[in-house]
Design an enzyme around this catalytic site. Sequence first.
Site, PDB file in Angstrom:
ATOM      1  N   THR A 159     -21.694 -22.874 -17.148  1.00 23.58           N
ATOM      2  CA  THR A 159     -20.687 -22.075 -17.040  1.00 23.58           C
ATOM      3  C   THR A 159     -19.170 -23.013 -16.532  1.00 23.58           C
ATOM      4  O   THR A 159     -18.248 -22.635 -17.165  1.00 23.58           O
ATOM      5  CB  THR A 159     -20.951 -20.944 -16.168  1.00 23.58           C
ATOM      6  OG1 THR A 159     -21.987 -20.265 -16.601  1.00 23.58           O
ATOM      7  CG2 THR A 159     -19.731 -19.904 -16.033  1.00 23.58           C
ATOM      8  N   ASN A 204     -29.563 -20.471  -8.811  1.00 23.85           N
ATOM      9  CA  ASN A 204     -28.127 -20.670  -8.836  1.00 23.85           C
ATOM     10  C   ASN A 204     -27.498 -19.164  -8.131  1.00 23.85           C
ATOM     11  O   ASN A 204     -27.855 -18.083  -8.622  1.00 23.85           O
ATOM     12  CB  ASN A 204     -27.739 -20.644 -10.515  1.00 23.85           C
ATOM     13  CG  ASN A 204     -26.290 -20.946 -10.717  1.00 23.85           C
ATOM     14  OD1 ASN A 204     -25.608 -20.897  -9.667  1.00 23.85           O
ATOM     15  ND2 ASN A 204     -25.825 -20.959 -11.775  1.00 23.85           N
ATOM     16  N   SER A 207     -25.724 -17.367 -11.982  1.00 19.68           N
ATOM     17  CA  SER A 207     -26.231 -17.814 -12.958  1.00 19.68           C
ATOM     18  C   SER A 207     -26.054 -16.644 -14.027  1.00 19.68           C
ATOM     19  O   SER A 207     -26.039 -15.333 -14.009  1.00 19.68           O
ATOM     20  CB  SER A 207     -27.762 -17.545 -12.555  1.00 19.68           C
ATOM     21  OG  SER A 207     -28.612 -17.573 -13.776  1.00 19.68           O
ATOM     22  N   SER A 208     -25.657 -17.260 -15.239  1.00 18.66           N
ATOM     23  CA  SER A 208     -25.312 -16.526 -16.393  1.00 18.66           C
ATOM     24  C   SER A 208     -26.561 -15.745 -16.803  1.00 18.66           C
ATOM     25  O   SER A 208     -27.764 -16.520 -17.127  1.00 18.66           O
ATOM     26  CB  SER A 208     -24.670 -17.279 -17.430  1.00 18.66           C
ATOM     27  OG  SER A 208     -23.514 -17.848 -17.012  1.00 18.66           O
ATOM     28  N   GLY A 408     -30.786 -22.830 -20.709  1.00 17.78           N
ATOM     29  CA  GLY A 408     -31.911 -23.957 -21.331  1.00 17.78           C
ATOM     30  C   GLY A 408     -33.399 -23.507 -21.207  1.00 17.78           C
ATOM     31  O   GLY A 408     -33.643 -22.236 -20.912  1.00 17.78           O
ATOM     32  N   GLU A 410     -36.548 -22.371 -20.166  1.00 19.85           N
ATOM     33  CA  GLU A 410     -37.210 -22.064 -18.951  1.00 19.85           C
ATOM     34  C   GLU A 410     -38.518 -21.963 -18.737  1.00 19.85           C
ATOM     35  O   GLU A 410     -39.523 -21.573 -19.552  1.00 19.85           O
ATOM     36  CB  GLU A 410     -36.594 -20.563 -18.742  1.00 19.85           C
ATOM     37  CG  GLU A 410     -35.207 -20.568 -18.454  1.00 19.85           C
ATOM     38  CD  GLU A 410     -34.496 -18.997 -18.216  1.00 19.85           C
ATOM     39  OE1 GLU A 410     -33.501 -18.759 -17.761  1.00 19.85           O
ATOM     40  OE2 GLU A 410     -35.404 -18.206 -18.182  1.00 19.85           O
TER      41      GLU A 410
END
Length: 1047
Positions: A159, A204, A207-208, A408, A410
């Site tokens: 991001t 994070n 996190s998106s 990405g 996971e």
Amino acid sequence: MFSTAAVDYLNFHAYLWFLGAACKPSAIPNFLCFCLQGLGANGIRLTMESALTARDRVGVQDFVLLENFTSEAAFIENLRKRFKENLIYTYIGSVLVSVNPYKELEIYTKQNMERYRGVSFYEVSPHLYAIADNSYRSLRTERKDQCILISGESGAGKTEATKKILQYYAVTCPASQQVETVKDRLLQSNPVLEAFGNAKTLRNDNSSRFGKYMDVQFDYRGAPVGGHILNYLLEKSRVVHQNHGERNFHIFYQLLEGGEEDLLRRLGLEKNPQQYHYLVKGHCARVSSINDKNEWKIMRRALSVIGFNDSEVEDLLSIVASVLHLGNVQFAADEQGNAQVTTENQIKYLARLVSPLNLEQAAYARDALAKAVYGRTFSWLVNKVNKSLAYKASCRSTTVLGLLDIYGFEVFQHNSFEQFCINYCNEKLQQLFIELTLKSEQEEYESEGIAWEPVQYFNNKIICDLVEEKFKGIISILDEECLRPGDATDTTFLEKLEETVKNHPHFLTHKLADQKTRKSLGREEFRLSHYAGDVTYSVAGFLDKNNDLLFRNLKETMCNSENPIINQCFDRTELTDKKRPETAATQFKNSLAKLMEILMSKEPSYIRCMKPNDAKQADRFDEVLIRHQVKYLGLMENLRVRRAGFAYRRKYEVFLQRYKSLCPETWPTWDGRPYDGVAVLVKHLGYKPEEYKMGRTKIFIRFPKTLFATEDALEVRKQSLATKMQATWRGFYRRKKFLTMKRSAIAIQSWWRGTLGRRKAAKRKWAVETIRRFIKGFIYRNHPRCPENEYFLDYIRFSFLMNLKRNLPKNVLDKSWPTPPPSLCEASQLLRRLCMQNMVWTYCKRISPEWKQQLEQKVIASEIFKGKKDNYPQSVPRLFINTRLGEEEINTKVLQALENEALKYAVPVVKYDRKGYKARARQLLLTQSSAIVVEESKIKQRIDYSNLTGISVSSLSDNLFVLHVHCVDNKQKGDVVLQSDHVIETLTKAAILANKINNININQGSIKFTVGQGKEGIIDFISGSELLIAKAKNGHLTVVAPRLNSR
């Protein structure tokens, strides 16, 4: 001598050109211009080749130049070296690898943006801006759409990378008022989408939780004029459930923490997030590293920039609040086992909607509604942002640059439906990446006329087919199990998978595994061998998440909502449409297919983001975690494909310009074709045929060690070239400086001689004219003012005034004054009077009140005694004091008898009796209204000033004085004869207090005074050598006093 780094900074090929010009002084100015053109915005441009000299310390800037490119350890070690030096960017060919530093670095300033602007890709060190600028220039020059694919784990910086790229375009692209509006909206779309689509996870804080593809439209000038955003797979399940240590979407906490009291009251909310069921499951509603209140302000401001009005903001926040209220709805079973709403303060009609559901079904319906409302609202929000970014001009000749910020690969402890979709997406992107990379490599080889050598690589199409193939793929089987009649469960889905794809080499379950592998697989799990490694998925919840169903009666209720946003999100046509909606997996597969079409239509660039540790700590490099990401990002596979052919390639002109100094035949200049020059150069360097190939416009070098050896040879050569350059430059510089100084000296000498001559002539002319006028004025000095004498008269006046200025009186007593010329006598008198007034005024201004009183008394004394009494001059320099007796010297009884009368002055005196003139010590006290003669504790006589007819004193130097008293009755004893050592001071103060200044008589010879009723006494004053006071034979009081002054 220049250092190696300094030579590199000067862009080494520039000074090679200079030396190639045979070091002629005439070539030096052109050389300097050439050097300056080669420098970047900050004066430094470090090419990839020049950085190779420090490769042992900071690694190589391009992984393609790794000697042992197949070694994962060498790959990670190169990353570690660069990370240690705060070099977070590295290339794999044209792919950028980025490592999150978890700290602020000074590499994103406007100065850095200008450094990368319009510069060839390999002329500067690796950077995000280099990728952004390269894509932008390709878009401008080739008029072909571009895209930048950003991928990586949560917390790797995807991001932030997207934001930095948008900021780069906002600063470097052409601007206008309309363009600035679009730039602002593009930048401000991030805080809004992050608030509604991002959340704190274990990895994070921001996190998106959705995939985002943003198209930025550019006009023919290269200015951003519009944009469009596509979102993928929002993690709706986070609305109703969060793992321990994680939070719901940011917007919920921002609203509670930053919302105004009035707004929260209208929405029925409280500031405490602990009050809401959907916000407490992760047990971390408040996080110290997240400032929800500040983020709320940023988000509200961003909504205004994008174009939301107050009504739309209110409606949007009402939906957010309704989701929180919905989460607080609780159920209990009635006698028949049906669910009933138990919370009094929540929506009552929900009981009708969920009846006759059991408790589990009611909770499912509640959560499904919350997820549906939030998910559709998020889609509406993205569409609203798209409308504000839409390019509204009629001309459509625009190009597009896409930014893909997507999750990405996971791999968690527990992997479910969401990880399955995310990893499927990464498989498709890896497939696309390999295809496009091989395609671009093959096209370059063909354009250069070099034979293409087939590259061995893992083709993950077999895995993509396993997931998406019709009828046989996992998604098809999942959809079939969701749609079929009967009691379908997650277990039956797994059984169907085992039956259908049991022979696939990349699929494994507990049932299909061997005895050893079975220990690591649960009975409700299956394992896929992805390109990045094995991932085990739990089928629990696959069917529910894939169906993503919402009960019809809940849809009907939403369609009747008064909230305009909800009305747009829930279309009434859904109620009449008999067709079953697509499942979540199918929707995701179709949207992914469209994304692949979009990406295939564009020229791609890649950014692979990595995080160095899970603790979000700066300067900490976790090798195990890095190895995990290198594997799951497919970086080694990427490097292997890129290195399958030639590791290094450059245009002939660039290669020859840099290395021509290594060959006598190409040095200092090569006049032939660059192709021929490079051929001669590599032959001289001893390149073997298998180490390189000559293309049409480029040289291809297969092994990095060949390039390293060439660069090391150049490093040695630089020293001798730098010495020669230094010597030549010093000689040129000194000679140029000498010639410049010589020309300057001659010019200055010539000018100065002329100036001196002209000044001297002008001065002589002026002197002659001045003397002539002065003499003529002197001759006519006694005539009335005329042209002949006006200069002389003015000079005389000026001289007098200047003399006066230098010799003005220093004080009021200074009576000196320069003698004026006849024409200035009147003016002189006026000036003298003004000067005296000014000195007096200045003197008076500095006088204190005490000194003023002293002067006033001295003036009165002067008026009375000056020139009249012999001992007056002796009193002038002596200051008058307020009193000669302190209160402690006056008897207290006397002070008590005075009562409220203020004592103004007291002095010791000698009183002479009226009859025998016997001397007696007394005290004379002066008050505001009377004079009092005191003997110790007795008041002997009080004389009111109104009865005081006068005061007599002789003109000699004696100290006697007589107070004449008007006798109106027998109470007054007659006149008083007194003697005071301070006679001038005493009489002055008495005269002032009694207001008898004009009643002081200074007699010569004798003084008559009244002794009693009708009787008189006489005091005779005689000049003598010494003071003597005695009664004479004639009955008079005789006073002999020496004469001090002759009047």
